[in-house]
Structures are given as structure tokens and as C-alpha cells.
Design an enzyme around this catalytic site. Structure first.
Site, PDB file in Angstrom:
ATOM      1  N   HIS A  20       0.798  -1.136   0.089  1.00 32.59           N
ATOM      2  CA  HIS A  20      -0.116   0.157  -0.112  1.00 32.59           C
ATOM      3  C   HIS A  20       0.747   1.388  -0.119  1.00 32.59           C
ATOM      4  CE1 HIS A  20       0.585   0.686   4.316  1.00 32.59           C
ATOM      5  NE2 HIS A  20       0.318  -0.621   4.570  1.00 32.59           N
ATOM      6  N   HIS A  23       3.883   1.376   2.379  1.00 32.26           N
ATOM      7  CA  HIS A  23       5.272   0.864   2.097  1.00 32.26           C
ATOM      8  C   HIS A  23       5.909   1.741   1.114  1.00 32.26           C
ATOM      9  CE1 HIS A  23       2.204  -2.658   2.964  1.00 32.26           C
ATOM     10  NE2 HIS A  23       3.313  -2.601   4.158  1.00 32.26           N
ATOM     11  N   CYS A 128       0.902  -9.487  20.085  1.00 39.23           N
ATOM     12  CA  CYS A 128       0.208  -9.103  18.825  1.00 39.23           C
ATOM     13  C   CYS A 128       0.806  -9.420  17.597  1.00 39.23           C
ATOM     14  CB  CYS A 128       0.132  -7.354  18.809  1.00 39.23           C
ATOM     15  SG  CYS A 128      -0.616  -6.711  17.437  1.00 39.23           S
ATOM     16  N   CYS A 131       1.856  -7.072  14.790  1.00 38.81           N
ATOM     17  CA  CYS A 131       3.212  -6.359  15.249  1.00 38.81           C
ATOM     18  C   CYS A 131       4.310  -7.404  15.331  1.00 38.81           C
ATOM     19  CB  CYS A 131       3.099  -5.877  16.466  1.00 38.81           C
ATOM     20  SG  CYS A 131       2.197  -4.439  16.661  1.00 38.81           S
ATOM     21  N   CYS A 145      -3.623  -3.440  21.606  1.00 36.93           N
ATOM     22  CA  CYS A 145      -2.457  -2.974  20.786  1.00 36.93           C
ATOM     23  C   CYS A 145      -2.466  -1.654  20.507  1.00 36.93           C
ATOM     24  CB  CYS A 145      -2.193  -4.118  19.625  1.00 36.93           C
ATOM     25  SG  CYS A 145      -0.876  -3.286  18.321  1.00 36.93           S
ATOM     26  N   HIS A 148      -2.362  -1.702  16.278  1.00 34.70           N
ATOM     27  CA  HIS A 148      -3.293  -2.088  15.646  1.00 34.70           C
ATOM     28  C   HIS A 148      -4.652  -2.036  16.221  1.00 34.70           C
ATOM     29  CE1 HIS A 148       0.260  -3.890  13.727  1.00 34.70           C
ATOM     30  NE2 HIS A 148      -0.468  -3.745  12.833  1.00 34.70           N
ATOM     31  N   LYS A 296      -3.728   6.042  10.351  1.00 28.57           N
ATOM     32  CA  LYS A 296      -2.564   5.258   9.727  1.00 28.57           C
ATOM     33  C   LYS A 296      -3.397   4.292   8.647  1.00 28.57           C
ATOM     34  CE  LYS A 296       0.764   1.601  10.507  1.00 28.57           C
ATOM     35  NZ  LYS A 296       0.322   0.241  10.619  1.00 28.57           N
ATOM     36  N   LYS A 299      -3.917  -1.719   5.410  1.00 28.78           N
ATOM     37  CA  LYS A 299      -5.001  -2.948   5.190  1.00 28.78           C
ATOM     38  C   LYS A 299      -6.236  -3.203   6.157  1.00 28.78           C
ATOM     39  CE  LYS A 299      -4.468  -3.386   0.659  1.00 28.78           C
ATOM     40  NZ  LYS A 299      -5.287  -3.275  -0.057  1.00 28.78           N
TER      41      LYS A 299
HETATM   42  N1  MSP Z   1       8.647  -6.794   8.228  1.00 29.65           N
HETATM   43  C1  MSP Z   1       8.670  -5.924   9.148  1.00 29.65           C
HETATM   44  C2  MSP Z   1      10.051  -4.976   8.915  1.00 29.65           C
HETATM   45  C3  MSP Z   1      11.159  -5.766   9.111  1.00 29.65           C
HETATM   46  S1  MSP Z   1      12.553  -4.791   8.865  1.00 29.65           S
HETATM   47  C4  MSP Z   1      13.842  -5.701   9.413  1.00 29.65           C
HETATM   48  C5  MSP Z   1       7.522  -4.929   8.763  1.00 29.65           C
HETATM   49  N2  MSP Z   1       6.920  -4.911   7.665  1.00 29.65           N
HETATM   50  S2  MSP Z   1       5.672  -3.951   6.956  1.00 29.65           S
HETATM   51  O1  MSP Z   1       5.588  -4.555   5.837  1.00 29.65           O
HETATM   52  O2  MSP Z   1       4.661  -4.055   8.229  1.00 29.65           O
HETATM   53  O3  MSP Z   1       6.370  -2.510   6.870  1.00 29.65           O
HETATM   54  C6  MSP Z   1       6.462  -1.692   7.591  1.00 29.65           C
HETATM   55  C7  MSP Z   1       6.911  -0.279   7.300  1.00 29.65           C
HETATM   56  O4  MSP Z   1       6.069  -0.010   6.132  1.00 29.65           O
HETATM   57  C8  MSP Z   1       7.166   0.690   8.052  1.00 29.65           C
HETATM   58  O5  MSP Z   1       8.199   0.867   9.129  1.00 29.65           O
HETATM   59  C9  MSP Z   1       7.085   1.881   7.119  1.00 29.65           C
HETATM   60  O6  MSP Z   1       8.627   1.970   6.679  1.00 29.65           O
HETATM   61  C10 MSP Z   1       6.035   1.461   6.117  1.00 29.65           C
HETATM   62  N3  MSP Z   1       4.693   1.777   6.406  1.00 29.65           N
HETATM   63  C11 MSP Z   1       3.558   1.045   6.467  1.00 29.65           C
HETATM   64  N4  MSP Z   1       2.342   1.881   6.748  1.00 29.65           N
HETATM   65  C12 MSP Z   1       3.078   3.000   6.707  1.00 29.65           C
HETATM   66  C13 MSP Z   1       2.128   4.261   6.616  1.00 29.65           C
HETATM   67  N5  MSP Z   1       1.082   4.330   6.893  1.00 29.65           N
HETATM   68  N6  MSP Z   1       3.084   5.398   6.577  1.00 29.65           N
HETATM   69  C14 MSP Z   1       4.371   5.403   6.166  1.00 29.65           C
HETATM   70  N7  MSP Z   1       4.864   4.413   6.125  1.00 29.65           N
HETATM   71  C15 MSP Z   1       4.334   3.182   6.759  1.00 29.65           C
HETATM   72  O7  MSP Z   1       7.017  -3.851   9.808  1.00 29.65           O
END
Ligand code: MSP
Length: 519
Positions: A20, A23, A128, A131, A145, A148, A296, A299
Site C-alpha cells: 500500500h 510501504h 500481537c 506486530c 495493541c 493495531h 494510519k 489494510k
Molecule cells: N517486516 C517488518 C519490517 C522488518 S525490517 C527488518 C515490517 N513490515 S511491514 O510490511 O509492516 O512494513 C512496515 C514499514 O512500512 C514501516 O516501517 C514503514 O516504513 C512502512 N509503512 C507502513 N505503513 C505506513 C504508513 N501508513 N505510512 C508510512 N509508512 C508506513 O514491519
């Protein structure tokens, strides 16, 4: 330790679902920085990837009726396709299910075990799954959490523990001496406050499920997904397999992450590295969250928007520019369709696109599309010098802002030059010069300055808008590609060659109506 390679990483994302905007936000920022560094002449190693183990992933696969590996193989192209659409120039993509990763992770945890950093204990706690982390009751918000908003599960199992509690003082010492290691400073202070309250040992293995990397000395345990995932930053560059490459690239210059995963990156990861006497990453930078209507974006909150829905309207470059310019990097920021249209129309369609069309069509109309002879020093007027000065200052400011990861400021600086070039057009009024036969040389000079300004602009926007820069480069009749630019050599004025043929082309950023269709 190496200063030779600029090494930047993004988090490795959970491919339990589609990518999304959140990411893509981190990944676009990473790409902007890496492209800028390459054009500065740095060797860059840009790593991204996917975090494919853990309970969350196993459950997502189960819900689809697939084995975990089958599920990640199935969904992976959705991730890599989005990165391709956004022109993400990563040098390596690591999947934690790859053998190179698994081998190195086992060597790393074995080394921790050999050093007495790991012991067996029992853990009972509130977990959680979204997380993939335990919470203490105090950390929960009304029993839920904090990220979430879901009620965590109670888990009790025999786990191996990493002696994290030994590292609180060393971490605090490091941040006192080298505060830049965790940024922004406000977030570092939060982390330090929490560490001052003391650290507990970290459970680093699981026995209740099998989807993970086996603990080498006790394979009925799998390694906790975060301990596995954090190591991607070193496994991808050869830790435990290819020491030469590892030493050449490590430490990372920047671990770029979102604020939600700062604890793992600023406390757990550095402690793991300390335990093996490995060099620390230079900077962990946590940016804020993208929000829609204050929520935030993810999904689980149903506000997830697919990047491709926006790319189809704004183009990859419009997308990249908007998110990097609109949101103050480091803070939370609001995404809205309206602000995206407004930003696109004002900065890209008006300031940038119109300038390009105007200049190229004037060169076509008044000079048959051929770049004239560059002005001699004595032919330059104050207005020309002022244009050159603003460009020079804008670039210096861009470099400083990129160094400090003030990404939106870097673009603001660049646009000072774009706006100045627009003001210059109005000031020198080529159309008036064209009507006056005695002003023939002056007309050529101002159009030369403007064409040369477009060349410099193409170079300066190349890291954020690679497709546009390349298109513009070709319209300007320049040779080579914008990826071959070297800022140290190519950002001087009057480098466009006399006699080069330019082409007007269609608008780079056609104006969008307020109510242009969303996805
Ligand atoms: N797999 C772990 C990260 C492991 S790194 C060794 C993880 N993955 S995640 O798919 O949940 O991605 C998290 C990252 O996506 C966040 O730290 C951020 O960089 C980005 N984002 C996810 N949602 C976000 C927003 N709403 N806004 C900005 N960035 C966000 O955590």
C-alpha cells in the site's frame, strides 16, 4: 568498516498482503536518496526485500489455503511490479526464505550462542500477531495493541532468550556520544527514555509453529521473526558467507524505516551487533506515517490504497514528487486526492511543465529549434547572472538537505530554481526581443540560458522524477542518459553545445481537473 559504498536499506516488508501507499512511501524516499547519491558519483548499494517468516505470514497463507512459501511466491510479483512501476532502482532484493539469508542467520545466532548471549527460559506474555511482538500490560491501550487496536493473544512457551538487558548502558552511552545514530532527535529521546527504565531479555525463538528458520542447536525452535528479519541488512551483503563483500559494504549509512519499527532498529538490532562486536549502522532514520483522514494507512484499517491507482493518474514521477514534497519527512502527513491534484497542477503542470513547453517552443519558433552559441562572460546581464546564482544556491541547499534527510526541503530548494527560471522568462520577455531586429543576439542569449537551465533542471530532478528527466534530456538533444550524469562535472552552466537540435513534444504534465477520476 567502509566509507566507500553508500549503503541504504528499506524495511523488508511483510508480503502477507498487497503493498500500500505506506510501504511505497519508504521505498520512494529510499530511491530518491540513492539516485541522488549515485549522481553525486557515490557507489551505492540499495537494498530492499520481503520478510517472509513469522506467524502473521503463516496465518495469512493459511487463510488462503496455501502453504506459506507457496503464498509468498504467489504474492511476490505484486510487490516487485509496484517497485518496477515506481522505477525503484534497488541493487538487491532479499527474501528471508532464500538460502543465502537462512545460512547467514543460523551462523549469526550460533555465534551469539557460542558467546553465551543466549539462554533457555519460559515466556508468558501478550502477543500481537500483526506486530509480531509481545507487549507488557502497561504498553497496551485499554487492553489493546497501541498500533493495531486489537486484543493481543496470551502466549506461553519455552523460548531462547537474548541477553538484551546487558546492553542498556552501552546503548545509552553510544547515543550520548553519537546522537546522530538515531534520528529524528525527538524520536531518539523517546527511545532513550524507555531504555533508561531498563531492558528485559528478549525471547528470540518460538516452538508453537514451524514457519521460520530453525535454531541451529535446537531445531524444534524457530528463530523469532524479528531476529531473523533484522539480519537481512547483513545477510544480503555476505555476512558469514563472503566476508570480503560484507566488510566492503557494511555498515549501513542509513536504515530508513517508519516510526512503528524504531524500537527494533534502534535498540534490538544495535544490541545484536554489539554482542558480536560488529560495527553499528551509521543512522537509523524513522519517518512518520501517512494518514488518510487522520488514520494510519494500512489494510487492517481498510484505508489501504494501492499505489497503482494513483500512478495511473499522476504517473510514477507525479506520484514520487507528491509524496516527497508534500509531507515533511520525519513527521506524520495527510494524504488526500485533492492535495495531490493541487500539488501536481501547481508544481508540475504549471511551474515545471509549462516552463519546458514555453522554452522549447520559443527555441523552435525563433531559432528553428537549434541551440545558439553560448554567451561570453561579457555578454551576460544581471538577469542572467541572477538566474545562475539561484541555480547554484538551490543545488547547494539540495545537497545539504539530502545529507540531513530533509527530503521535502531538497525539493523546495530545487523549485526555487524552477520558479526563478519562470520569473526570468517574464523578465527577459523573449517575444519582445524577437520583435526587435536590433536584439537578435540578446534573444539568442536568453534562449540559450533557458535551454541550458532546462538541462540543469533535468539533472536536478532526475533523482525524484527519473522518467521526466530522461524525456527532457532527449528533447534537449543531449547525448547519453540522465543516469550517467555526475553532479561534480555536469552542473556547470553553458555546457549545452551550440548547434544541438531540440524538440518541443507534448506537455510533460498535462493539467488535471479537480474531479479527475480516482481509481
Ligand atoms: N517486516 C517488518 C519490517 C522488518 S525490517 C527488518 C515490517 N513490515 S511491514 O510490511 O509492516 O512494513 C512496515 C514499514 O512500512 C514501516 O516501517 C514503514 O516504513 C512502512 N509503512 C507502513 N505503513 C505506513 C504508513 N501508513 N505510512 C508510512 N509508512 C508506513 O514491519
Amino acid at each position: 568498516m567502509s566509507d566507500e559504498v553508500f549503503y541504504l536499506t528499506t524495511p523488508i516488508y511483510y508480503p502477507n498482503d498487497d503493498p500500500h501507499l505506506g510501504h511505497a512511501y519508504t521505498t520512494v524516499a529510499a530511491d530518491f536518496i540513492c539516485r541522488f547519491r549515485r549522481l553525486q558519483g557515490r557507489k551505492v548499494h540499495f537494498l530492499t526485500g520481503t520478510d517472509e517468516h513469522g506467524l502473521k505470514l503463516a496465518r495469512a497463507a493459511e487463510a488462503k489455503g496455501m502453504a506459506p512459501k507457496q503464498w509468498v511466491d504467489h504474492i511476490l510479483p505484486k510487490w516487485t511490479d509496484v517497485w518496477t512501476m515506481l522505477n525503484i532502482s534497488y541493487d538487491d532484493f532479499i527474501r528471508t526464505t532464500e538460502e543465502r539469508h537462512e545460512t547467514s542467520v543460523q551462523r549469526f545466532v550460533q555465534a551469539l550462542h557460542d558467546r553465551g548471549e543466549i539462554y533457555l527460559g519460559t515466556y508468558e506474555g501478550l502477543y500481537c500477531v500483526a506486530c509480531e511482538a509481545y507487549y507488557t500490560p502497561e504498553e497496551l491501550v485499554e487492553g489493546k495493541c497501541p498500533i493495531h487496536g486489537t486484543v493481543p493473544e496470551r502466549l506461553e512457551e519455552e523460548n531462547y532468550f537474548f541477553r538484551l538487558s546487558n546492553y542498556a548502558d552501552r546503548l545509552l552511552d553510544m547515543w550520548e556520544r553519537e546522537p546522530w545514530r538515531v534520528q529524528p532527535g525527538s524520536r531518539r529521546k523517546e527511545v532513550m527514555g524507555k531504555v533508561r527504565q531498563g531492558l528485559q531479555d528478549l525471547s528470540m525463538s518460538r516452538v508453537s509453529f514451524e514457519w521460520g528458520i530453525p535454531v541451529p542447536w535446537d531445531p524444534k525452535h524457530v528463530i523469532y521473526v524479528w531476529i531473523d528479519a533484522l539480519q537481512n541488512y547483513i545477510t544480503a551483503i555476505g555476512y558469514g558467507r563472503n566476508e570480503g563483500t560484507f566488510k566492503r559494504i557494511w555498515p549501513a549509512d542509513v536504515h530508513l524505516i517508519g516510526k512503528d519499527i524504531l524500537w527494533f532498529h534502534s535498540v534490538i538490532w544495535p544490541a545484536m551487533l554489539m554482542a558480536l562486536d560488529l560495527p553499528q549502522p551509521k543512522t537509523v532514520f524513522a519517518h512518520g506515517f501517512l494518514q488518510v483522514g487522520g488514520e494510519k494507512m494500512s489494510k487492517t484499517r481498510l484505508t489501504g490504497i494501492a499505489p497503482q491507482d494513483l500512478i495511473s493518474t499522476f504517473g510514477a514521477d507525479g506520484y514520487r514528487y507528491y509524496f516527497m514534497r508534500e509531507i515533511n519527512f520525519g513527521n506524520d502527513g495527510e494524504f488526500s486526492w485533492e492535495s495531490m491534484i493541487a500539488r501536481y497542477n501547481s508544481d508540475l503542470a504549471n511551474d515545471f511543465g509549462n516552463l519546458v513547453s514555453r522554452v522549447l517552443s520559443m527555441v523552435t519558433r525563433y531559432l528553428d529549434g537549434v541551440v545558439p552559441r553560448p554567451p561570453e562572460d561579457h555578454e551576460l546581464e544581471d538577469s542572467d547572472e541572477a538566474l545562475m546564482a539561484v541555480q547554484g544556491e538551490a543545488f547547494i541547499e539540495m545537497e545539504k538537505a539530502i545529507d540531513d534527510l530533509r527530503l521535502d526541503e531538497a525539493l523546495k530548494a530545487c523549485w526555487r530554481f524552477v520558479r526563478k527560471a519562470n520569473a526570468y522568462v517574464e523578465e527577459v520577455a523573449p517575444w519582445a526581443l524577437a520583435k526587435d531586429e536590433t536584439k537578435g543576439r540578446r534573444l539568442k542569449i536568453v534562449l540559450y540560458m533557458l535551454t541550458d537551465a532546462l538541462r540543469l533542471m533535468a539533472a536536478m530532478v532526475a533523482p525524484i522524477m527519473p522518467e521526466t528527466a530522461e524525456k527532457l534530456w532527449r528533447r534537449l538533444g543531449l547525448t547519453g542518459s540522465t543516469t550517467e550524469i555526475n553532479y561534480g562535472d555536469d552542473l556547470f552552466w553553458r555546457m549545452t553545445k551550440e548547434g544541438t537540435g531540440v524538440e518541443t513534444g507534448t506537455p510533460l504534465f498535462p493539467r488535471l481537473e479537480e474531479d479527475s477520476p480516482a481509481a
